[in-house]
Design a protein around this motif. Structure first.
Motif, PDB file in Angstrom:
ATOM      1  N   ASP A 101      -7.444  10.985  19.046  1.00 25.31           N
ATOM      2  CA  ASP A 101      -6.489  10.321  19.300  1.00 25.31           C
ATOM      3  C   ASP A 101      -5.341  10.964  18.526  1.00 25.31           C
ATOM      4  O   ASP A 101      -5.139  11.548  17.489  1.00 25.31           O
ATOM      5  CB  ASP A 101      -6.533   8.922  18.819  1.00 25.31           C
ATOM      6  CG  ASP A 101      -5.729   7.876  19.080  1.00 25.31           C
ATOM      7  OD1 ASP A 101      -4.410   7.959  18.844  1.00 25.31           O
ATOM      8  OD2 ASP A 101      -6.156   6.734  19.668  1.00 25.31           O
ATOM      9  N   ASP A 102      -4.100  10.886  19.175  1.00 21.90           N
ATOM     10  CA  ASP A 102      -2.656  11.273  18.913  1.00 21.90           C
ATOM     11  C   ASP A 102      -1.929  10.339  17.659  1.00 21.90           C
ATOM     12  O   ASP A 102      -1.112  10.689  17.198  1.00 21.90           O
ATOM     13  CB  ASP A 102      -1.716  11.520  19.787  1.00 21.90           C
ATOM     14  CG  ASP A 102      -1.290  10.319  20.700  1.00 21.90           C
ATOM     15  OD1 ASP A 102      -2.084   9.369  21.126  1.00 21.90           O
ATOM     16  OD2 ASP A 102      -0.038  10.247  20.913  1.00 21.90           O
ATOM     17  N   VAL A 103      -2.546   9.210  17.458  1.00 19.82           N
ATOM     18  CA  VAL A 103      -1.900   8.408  16.478  1.00 19.82           C
ATOM     19  C   VAL A 103      -2.675   8.147  15.387  1.00 19.82           C
ATOM     20  O   VAL A 103      -4.221   7.709  15.302  1.00 19.82           O
ATOM     21  CB  VAL A 103      -2.105   6.966  17.218  1.00 19.82           C
ATOM     22  CG1 VAL A 103      -1.177   5.675  16.205  1.00 19.82           C
ATOM     23  CG2 VAL A 103      -1.093   6.834  18.461  1.00 19.82           C
ATOM     24  N   GLU A 104      -2.022   8.445  14.223  1.00 19.52           N
ATOM     25  CA  GLU A 104      -2.960   8.585  12.841  1.00 19.52           C
ATOM     26  C   GLU A 104      -3.953   7.535  12.560  1.00 19.52           C
ATOM     27  O   GLU A 104      -4.824   7.384  11.974  1.00 19.52           O
ATOM     28  CB  GLU A 104      -1.990   9.263  11.778  1.00 19.52           C
ATOM     29  CG  GLU A 104      -2.871   9.583  10.499  1.00 19.52           C
ATOM     30  CD  GLU A 104      -1.904  10.309   9.544  1.00 19.52           C
ATOM     31  OE1 GLU A 104      -2.597  10.867   8.652  1.00 19.52           O
ATOM     32  OE2 GLU A 104      -0.700  10.103   9.640  1.00 19.52           O
ATOM     33  N   ARG A 105      -2.927   6.263  12.692  1.00 16.62           N
ATOM     34  CA  ARG A 105      -3.508   5.120  12.079  1.00 16.62           C
ATOM     35  C   ARG A 105      -4.677   4.603  12.981  1.00 16.62           C
ATOM     36  O   ARG A 105      -5.720   4.167  12.428  1.00 16.62           O
ATOM     37  CB  ARG A 105      -2.774   4.042  12.123  1.00 16.62           C
ATOM     38  CG  ARG A 105      -2.048   3.553  13.668  1.00 16.62           C
ATOM     39  CD  ARG A 105      -1.060   2.158  13.607  1.00 16.62           C
ATOM     40  NE  ARG A 105      -0.779   1.581  14.989  1.00 16.62           N
ATOM     41  CZ  ARG A 105       0.475   2.616  15.483  1.00 16.62           C
ATOM     42  NH1 ARG A 105       1.030   3.400  15.028  1.00 16.62           N
ATOM     43  NH2 ARG A 105       0.667   1.944  16.779  1.00 16.62           N
ATOM     44  N   ASN A 106      -4.820   5.037  14.328  1.00 21.61           N
ATOM     45  CA  ASN A 106      -6.201   4.855  15.066  1.00 21.61           C
ATOM     46  C   ASN A 106      -7.287   5.814  14.528  1.00 21.61           C
ATOM     47  O   ASN A 106      -8.398   5.301  14.527  1.00 21.61           O
ATOM     48  CB  ASN A 106      -5.678   4.939  16.512  1.00 21.61           C
ATOM     49  CG  ASN A 106      -4.682   4.284  17.011  1.00 21.61           C
ATOM     50  OD1 ASN A 106      -4.421   2.942  16.479  1.00 21.61           O
ATOM     51  ND2 ASN A 106      -4.216   4.534  18.100  1.00 21.61           N
ATOM     52  N   VAL A 107      -7.066   6.965  14.382  1.00 20.63           N
ATOM     53  CA  VAL A 107      -7.878   7.964  13.622  1.00 20.63           C
ATOM     54  C   VAL A 107      -8.401   7.399  12.335  1.00 20.63           C
ATOM     55  O   VAL A 107      -9.670   7.408  12.249  1.00 20.63           O
ATOM     56  CB  VAL A 107      -7.173   9.455  13.495  1.00 20.63           C
ATOM     57  CG1 VAL A 107      -7.967  10.219  12.620  1.00 20.63           C
ATOM     58  CG2 VAL A 107      -6.936   9.885  14.916  1.00 20.63           C
ATOM     59  N   LEU A 108      -7.484   6.824  11.442  1.00 24.37           N
ATOM     60  CA  LEU A 108      -8.022   6.586  10.093  1.00 24.37           C
ATOM     61  C   LEU A 108      -9.142   5.268  10.287  1.00 24.37           C
ATOM     62  O   LEU A 108     -10.024   5.007   9.752  1.00 24.37           O
ATOM     63  CB  LEU A 108      -6.827   6.173   9.414  1.00 24.37           C
ATOM     64  CG  LEU A 108      -5.792   7.355   8.864  1.00 24.37           C
ATOM     65  CD1 LEU A 108      -4.676   6.705   8.230  1.00 24.37           C
ATOM     66  CD2 LEU A 108      -6.610   8.346   8.147  1.00 24.37           C
ATOM     67  N   ALA A 109      -8.749   4.218  11.277  1.00 23.64           N
ATOM     68  CA  ALA A 109      -9.511   3.134  11.489  1.00 23.64           C
ATOM     69  C   ALA A 109     -11.054   3.677  12.229  1.00 23.64           C
ATOM     70  O   ALA A 109     -11.968   3.127  11.609  1.00 23.64           O
ATOM     71  CB  ALA A 109      -8.853   2.300  12.598  1.00 23.64           C
TER      72      ALA A 109
END
Length: 220
Positions: free
Chosen positions: A184-192
């Motif tokens: 995913d290009d959005v970091e908060r989605n990756v962290l989740a």
């Protein structure tokens, strides 16, 4: 990372879950609004303060386009024609596919890796991608696609990741969080995703994404 760690990870069954926008597909409101607001400063202000990401993502969570347009136009009546254009001319924000991401997708598919998609996308606009080139030929190759607007859940809500895992288990009953690799290009989605035990890559640099996948023993 040690050789032993790489070998251990590579032995773990891998199922790859792709985000779409910013990874495989190019989407940018600026593509449309450059045509509508010539002044760059004015255009940036409008996209930051009126038709901004916080407003748009509510449609990804299930709010209707009609309601979104009407409520925002009521707040900014002086901008009502521009607000109406956001979804009336939404397809002009699409810029085709992103070649580096598609190359990763193609390599994984050729290597026999099961591929899924998990996207924040409005249920009303996603059918366009499902039925139009160049998006349709890629979408048809996923084993399953979970669309936030259809589920009325958006990343990074943990529930949407759990729902994706449940959908994957319909095809792979033994799938566990550690089997999943999320891009995913959005970091908060990756962290989740990582918080739930998934392996996950912040797709800021396609070459780095491909390198990480190779470290995990996948073909790229």
């Amino acid at each position: 990372m040690t050789a032993m760690t790489i070998a251990t990870i590579a032995a773990t069954p891998a199922i790859v879950v792709f985000d779409l926008g910013g990874v495989l597909f190019d989407w940018n409101p600026d593509y449309l609004f450059r045509k509508l607001i010539a002044d760059e400063t004015e255009r940036k202000w409008f996209l930051a303060h009126v038709c901004n990401g916080a407003w748009n993502i509510q449609q990804d969570g299930g709010r209707s386009l009609a309601e979104a347009t009407a409520s925002l136009s009521a707040l900014h009546p002086q901008h009502a024609p521009l607000i109406a254009a956001f979804y009336a001319r939404w397809t002009e924000m699409l810029g085709g596919t992103l070649a580096p991401g598609v190359a990763i997708f193609n390599a994984l598919e050729a290597g026999g890796v099961p591929l899924y998609a998990l996207t924040n996308w409005s249920a009303e606009t996603f059918p366009y991608a499902r039925s139009n080139a160049p998006y349709q030929p890629i979408l048809e190759r996923f084993k399953d696609i979970l669309v936030s607007g259809e589920e009325k859940l958006i990343k990074p809500d943990p529930r949407i990741y759990q729902r994706m895992l449940e959908r994957i288990r319909a095809h792979h009953p033994d799938a566990q969080p550690e089997h999943l690799i999320f891009i995913d290009d959005v970091e908060r989605n990756v962290l989740a995703a990582r918080a739930l035990g998934w392996r996950a890559i912040h797709h800021a640099d396609p070459a780095a994404t491909a390198a990480q996948l190779r470290d995990w023993g996948l073909p790229t």
